[in-house]
Design a protein around this motif. Sequence first.
Motif, mmCIF file in Angstrom:
data_model
loop_
_atom_site.group_PDB
_atom_site.id
_atom_site.type_symbol
_atom_site.label_atom_id
_atom_site.label_comp_id
_atom_site.label_asym_id
_atom_site.label_seq_id
_atom_site.Cartn_x
_atom_site.Cartn_y
_atom_site.Cartn_z
ATOM 1 N N ALA A 2 0.838 -1.200 0.000
ATOM 2 C CA ALA A 2 0.000 0.000 0.000
ATOM 3 C C ALA A 2 0.868 1.244 0.000
ATOM 4 O O ALA A 2 1.961 1.276 0.562
ATOM 5 N N GLU A 3 0.363 2.280 -0.668
ATOM 6 C CA GLU A 3 1.084 3.543 -0.695
ATOM 7 C C GLU A 3 0.871 4.293 0.611
ATOM 8 O O GLU A 3 -0.048 4.003 1.373
ATOM 9 N N SER A 4 1.728 5.278 0.817
ATOM 10 C CA SER A 4 1.586 6.104 2.017
ATOM 11 C C SER A 4 0.333 6.967 1.899
ATOM 12 O O SER A 4 -0.184 7.191 0.799
ATOM 13 N N ILE A 5 -0.131 7.428 3.033
ATOM 14 C CA ILE A 5 -1.329 8.271 3.064
ATOM 15 C C ILE A 5 -1.055 9.585 2.338
ATOM 16 O O ILE A 5 0.011 10.191 2.500
ATOM 17 N N ASP A 6 -2.024 10.009 1.520
ATOM 18 C CA ASP A 6 -1.917 11.300 0.846
ATOM 19 C C ASP A 6 -2.236 12.396 1.860
ATOM 20 O O ASP A 6 -3.389 12.580 2.260
ATOM 21 N N GLU A 7 -1.192 13.095 2.274
ATOM 22 C CA GLU A 7 -1.364 14.120 3.307
ATOM 23 C C GLU A 7 -2.312 15.235 2.867
ATOM 24 O O GLU A 7 -2.945 15.893 3.707
ATOM 25 N N ARG A 36 -13.099 12.152 7.210
ATOM 26 C CA ARG A 36 -11.711 11.737 6.991
ATOM 27 C C ARG A 36 -11.294 10.703 8.036
ATOM 28 O O ARG A 36 -10.587 9.745 7.720
ATOM 29 N N ARG A 37 -11.754 10.893 9.277
ATOM 30 C CA ARG A 37 -11.468 9.900 10.321
ATOM 31 C C ARG A 37 -12.015 8.540 9.926
ATOM 32 O O ARG A 37 -11.332 7.507 10.042
ATOM 33 N N ASN A 38 -13.272 8.495 9.473
ATOM 34 C CA ASN A 38 -13.892 7.225 9.080
ATOM 35 C C ASN A 38 -13.158 6.586 7.912
ATOM 36 O O ASN A 38 -12.967 5.366 7.867
ATOM 37 N N GLU A 39 -12.730 7.411 6.969
ATOM 38 C CA GLU A 39 -11.984 6.917 5.813
ATOM 39 C C GLU A 39 -10.650 6.305 6.252
ATOM 40 O O GLU A 39 -10.249 5.233 5.784
ATOM 41 N N LEU A 40 -9.976 7.004 7.166
ATOM 42 C CA LEU A 40 -8.678 6.514 7.658
ATOM 43 C C LEU A 40 -8.848 5.259 8.505
ATOM 44 O O LEU A 40 -8.013 4.349 8.464
ATOM 45 N N ASN A 41 -9.926 5.186 9.300
ATOM 46 C CA ASN A 41 -10.185 3.980 10.086
ATOM 47 C C ASN A 41 -10.420 2.779 9.175
ATOM 48 O O ASN A 41 -9.966 1.660 9.461
ATOM 49 N N ALA A 225 -1.930 4.833 9.272
ATOM 50 C CA ALA A 225 -3.344 5.175 9.047
ATOM 51 C C ALA A 225 -4.088 5.344 10.371
ATOM 52 O O ALA A 225 -4.902 6.263 10.532
ATOM 53 N N GLN A 226 -3.786 4.466 11.341
ATOM 54 C CA GLN A 226 -4.498 4.523 12.611
ATOM 55 C C GLN A 226 -4.153 5.795 13.385
ATOM 56 O O GLN A 226 -5.028 6.426 13.989
ATOM 57 N N GLU A 227 -2.879 6.165 13.352
ATOM 58 C CA GLU A 227 -2.476 7.389 14.048
ATOM 59 C C GLU A 227 -3.121 8.612 13.409
ATOM 60 O O GLU A 227 -3.551 9.537 14.115
ATOM 61 N N ALA A 228 -3.195 8.621 12.066
ATOM 62 C CA ALA A 228 -3.845 9.732 11.379
ATOM 63 C C ALA A 228 -5.337 9.770 11.719
ATOM 64 O O ALA A 228 -5.911 10.843 11.941
ATOM 65 N N ALA A 229 -5.960 8.585 11.765
ATOM 66 C CA ALA A 229 -7.388 8.518 12.128
ATOM 67 C C ALA A 229 -7.595 9.011 13.554
ATOM 68 O O ALA A 229 -8.552 9.752 13.834
#
Length: 296
Positions: A2-7, A36-41, A225-229
């Motif tokens: 998987a690619e890194s999260i698009d900041e 965005r939280r739901n998407e990241l979760n 992803a979890q930390e961003a969420a």
Amino acid sequence: MAESIDESDNVELTEDDLENKSKGQLIKKAGQLRDRRNELNQMASERASKRDEFNAKTREKVDEAQEHREKRDELNEKVQEHKESRNELNAKANELFDEVDELKDDLELNEGKSVDKLKEEIEELEFKQQTEVLSSDDERELIEKIENKREKLSERKEKLDQGGDLEEIKAEAQEVRAEASKHHQKVTELADQAQEHHNQMIEAYREADDIRDEADEWHDKFVEAQEAADRHHEDFVRVQKRLRELDKEEEEQREEGRAEEREAAKEEAEEIYQQFKDGETLDTEDLMKLQKAGKL
């Protein structure tokens, strides 16, 4: 992988936003943070699933390697058993062959020609006597050689007879040596099989390491992803808290306004009541204000 999260898809929240943005703007910001939280979760959940999938494959490979290890060790035990049997039998065969040599030395059988060799030479001389034309002297000499060979053959046979069980010991030694050879053959076969399982074990462990590396990479992506969420959730909660504060402030302002209205109405009712006491005529609206203030 998987690619890194698009900041650029992340939603930012500053202290200035909380302090200065309007309630409507904050409600919009809360919706963005929630989405965005739901998407990241969801992204974190998918990455955790991939991580768990690779971890399961890693365990399968480790189990496979362990099976090859156990089979290798089992075969090596058998190799050792056959080695011990082979060495014991070779040692016994050597003892028996030494005994044969000692008997031969005692009977002087190691000296001179064998029975078979003497018989062969006698047959050759007799054939020559029968097929060739010889002078009297040559024939006499040939007969003497034949007789001499026959005497040696007789002596040889007599020594062999005196040897008793020499041939039996020799035969036993050969049988023991043959049995030792069978064990040696098993040592070779089993050792080859053990080496094959060892090679397969090494390969399975190598594959397990490669798969584990992939699992670790997916775990790192899951954490990202979890930390961003979690950050978006924390900001969402901060906005919700600020909205509650604004609601409270609005309610306090409304209550303050209602209190001021009640105080003004009270003061107006006092004035109307004083007018009533002074005998002034009141209209219907004034009477209703007095009634509402509890003056009537």
